[in-house]
Write an enzyme that holds these catalytic residues in place. Structure first.
Site, PDB file in Angstrom:
ATOM      1  N   TYR A 124       0.833  -1.199   0.000  1.00 34.49           N
ATOM      2  CA  TYR A 124       0.000   0.000   0.000  1.00 34.49           C
ATOM      3  C   TYR A 124       0.876   1.261   0.000  1.00 34.49           C
ATOM      4  O   TYR A 124       0.535   2.268   0.617  1.00 34.49           O
ATOM      5  CB  TYR A 124      -0.943  -0.002   1.210  1.00 34.49           C
ATOM      6  CG  TYR A 124      -1.910  -1.174   1.258  1.00 34.49           C
ATOM      7  CD1 TYR A 124      -2.179  -1.938   0.123  1.00 34.49           C
ATOM      8  CD2 TYR A 124      -2.569  -1.522   2.428  1.00 34.49           C
ATOM      9  CE1 TYR A 124      -3.066  -3.015   0.166  1.00 34.49           C
ATOM     10  CE2 TYR A 124      -3.455  -2.591   2.476  1.00 34.49           C
ATOM     11  CZ  TYR A 124      -3.691  -3.331   1.338  1.00 34.49           C
ATOM     12  OH  TYR A 124      -4.573  -4.383   1.389  1.00 34.49           O
ATOM     13  N   LYS A 169       6.521 -13.964   3.071  1.00 34.67           N
ATOM     14  CA  LYS A 169       6.568 -14.862   1.914  1.00 34.67           C
ATOM     15  C   LYS A 169       8.001 -14.806   1.375  1.00 34.67           C
ATOM     16  O   LYS A 169       8.256 -14.527   0.189  1.00 34.67           O
ATOM     17  CB  LYS A 169       5.523 -14.404   0.879  1.00 34.67           C
ATOM     18  CG  LYS A 169       5.323 -15.342  -0.283  1.00 34.67           C
ATOM     19  CD  LYS A 169       4.513 -16.571   0.063  1.00 34.67           C
ATOM     20  CE  LYS A 169       4.423 -17.496  -1.150  1.00 34.67           C
ATOM     21  NZ  LYS A 169       3.817 -18.789  -0.857  1.00 34.67           N
ATOM     22  N   ASP A 200       0.782 -17.974   3.316  1.00 37.83           N
ATOM     23  CA  ASP A 200      -0.285 -18.888   2.869  1.00 37.83           C
ATOM     24  C   ASP A 200      -0.515 -19.991   3.895  1.00 37.83           C
ATOM     25  O   ASP A 200      -1.657 -20.311   4.251  1.00 37.83           O
ATOM     26  CB  ASP A 200       0.007 -19.442   1.462  1.00 37.83           C
ATOM     27  CG  ASP A 200       1.464 -19.775   1.221  1.00 37.83           C
ATOM     28  OD1 ASP A 200       2.286 -19.609   2.152  1.00 37.83           O
ATOM     29  OD2 ASP A 200       1.794 -20.213   0.102  1.00 37.83           O
ATOM     30  N   ASP A 224      -3.728  -7.250   6.288  1.00 34.53           N
ATOM     31  CA  ASP A 224      -5.099  -6.916   5.905  1.00 34.53           C
ATOM     32  C   ASP A 224      -5.894  -8.204   5.655  1.00 34.53           C
ATOM     33  O   ASP A 224      -6.990  -8.406   6.187  1.00 34.53           O
ATOM     34  CB  ASP A 224      -5.043  -6.047   4.628  1.00 34.53           C
ATOM     35  CG  ASP A 224      -6.370  -5.404   4.291  1.00 34.53           C
ATOM     36  OD1 ASP A 224      -7.358  -5.658   5.003  1.00 34.53           O
ATOM     37  OD2 ASP A 224      -6.418  -4.649   3.293  1.00 34.53           O
ATOM     38  N   ASP A 228      -8.963 -10.470   8.148  1.00 37.46           N
ATOM     39  CA  ASP A 228     -10.329 -10.888   7.795  1.00 37.46           C
ATOM     40  C   ASP A 228     -10.522 -12.386   8.059  1.00 37.46           C
ATOM     41  O   ASP A 228     -11.601 -12.813   8.483  1.00 37.46           O
ATOM     42  CB  ASP A 228     -10.660 -10.547   6.333  1.00 37.46           C
ATOM     43  CG  ASP A 228     -11.205  -9.117   6.193  1.00 37.46           C
ATOM     44  OD1 ASP A 228     -10.840  -8.259   7.028  1.00 37.46           O
ATOM     45  OD2 ASP A 228     -11.987  -8.850   5.252  1.00 37.46           O
TER      46      ASP A 228
HETATM   47 MG    MG Z   1      -9.425  -4.982   5.243  1.00 39.86          MG
END
Ligand code: MG
Ligand code: NAI
Length: 331
Positions: A124, A169, A200, A224, A228
């Protein structure tokens, strides 16, 4: 203490006033500065967040933020990204532990971990190029950014199990071996034990064995996504709070977005926002109030006063009022 209040769009406009009413129940000396920022403002004025809004926010100590609907404009720059960058809110802290009496989608009932996500760079970075046949995003991992997020994770770990898990990663991305090596170095310097996980495998393990983890530290995009996943195993987006912390400012927000599918119906779960207020109280050093608020939320859930996403039939305002009443009635 000066608090900027940004409800934003959609259910942000419903859950933030309710969370503020709960905060008001404590009768603290906090000056509130309401700001209109987001999609609605963008539609009206062509700008979701002005320089003037930004300077008002910079004069505040912290921000309570709802959610912003992303405008359908290819040139739109994320408001939240700008706030995180300009206020230098480098640490995104997301705690996950199932609340008492919450129905979970899996049979793991006992876990308690924190995702510490670098919040100002990584994928980002905002450094992007869009051409006709190709698009680029530059992933920026700096020494300074990695060191300070690793220090932040270690300081959280010192109050917990003195262990961090570095998520990356590095088998594919050189920028991630750079990140990993800095994080493990910071951990060693702080006397914090560590292990590492590929992102992962981490997503997979978080669903199956969340109880194994305590403090996870990772880069922006991975954090991020993993948060979730973590929200899903913790009972849903409507329950999960977050804190964006810098050295001077802080911003508290539910993890969820503006939920246009349920906005305007008064049924959004306000608990994620109320627990974000709880994180704000902790940041202000008001541990007793934070404890009272946590107990109030637990007790209201136990009584079944919950919104439809949790299987109840109570409205946003009813859940908020029940929690505020518990706070007021503490002797
Ligand atoms: Mg989010
Ligand atoms: P979302 O988090 O808004 O909604 C995902 C699903 O969870 C929806 O079915 C929604 O109804 C449900 N949900 C979310 N919060 C809830 C709550 N408090 N109570 C009950 N149900 C809840 O994510 P989505 O749909 O991907 O994004 C909608 C808009 O929000 C988009 O414009 C997106 O860009 C924006 N967004 C903004 C964020 C922010 O400002 N921090 C974060 C995530 C998305």
């Amino acid at each position: 203490m000066k608090l900027a209040v940004v409800p934003g769009d959609g259910i942000g406009k419903e859950v933030i006033p309710v969370a503020l009413a709960v905060l008001d129940a404590f009768g603290l000396d906090i000056e509130k500065v309401p700001l209109e920022i987001g999609y609605g403002k963008w539609e009206r004025t062509g700008s979701a967040l002005t320089d003037e809004d930004m300077s008002v926010i910079k004069e505040c100590d912290c921000v309570l933020f709802g959610a912003i609907t992303t405008p359908p404009d290819p040139n739109y720059k994320s408001v939240l990204m700008r706030l995180r960058k300009e206020l230098d809110l480098y640490a995104n802290i997301r705690p996950f532990a199932p609340l008492a009496n919450v129905k979970l989608p899996c049979n793991k009932k006992v876990f308690d971990f924190v995702i510490v996500r670098e919040n100002t760079e990584g994928m980002y970075s905002g450094i992007e190029e869009l051409h006709e046949n190709v698009a680029y995003t530059t992933r920026v991992i700096s020494r300074k950014g990695s060191e300070r997020i690793a220090e932040n994770a270690c300081s959280i770990a010192k109050k917990r199990k003195k262990h961090i898990t570095v998520v990356h990663k590095a088998n594919v991305l050189k920028s991630d071996s750079f990140f990993r090596d800095i994080c493990t170095g910071v951990a060693r310097r702080n006397g914090i034990s560590y292990n590492e996980m590929l992102v992962d495998a981490m997503a997979y393990d978080l669903v199956l064995r969340p109880e194994k983890y305590d403090v996870l530290v990772t880069t922006n995009l991975f954090g991020d996504i993993l948060s979730d996943v973590a929200a899903a195993i913790s009972g849903g987006l409507g329950l999960c709070p977050s804190a964006n912390i810098g050295n001077r400012h802080a911003l508290f927000e539910p993890i969820h977005g503006s939920a246009p599918d349920i906005a305007g119906r008064g049924i959004a779960n306000p608990i994620a926002s109320i627990l974000s207020v709880r994180m704000m109280l902790q940041w202000m050093g008001l541990e007793t109030e934070a404890q009272v608020l946590g107990n109030a939320v637990d007790s209201v859930i136990q009584k079944g006063i919950v919104s439809p996403d949790m299987g109840g039939s109570y409205s946003t305002i009813e859940v908020g009022n029940a929690i505020a009443a518990k706070v007021i009635n503490v002797p």
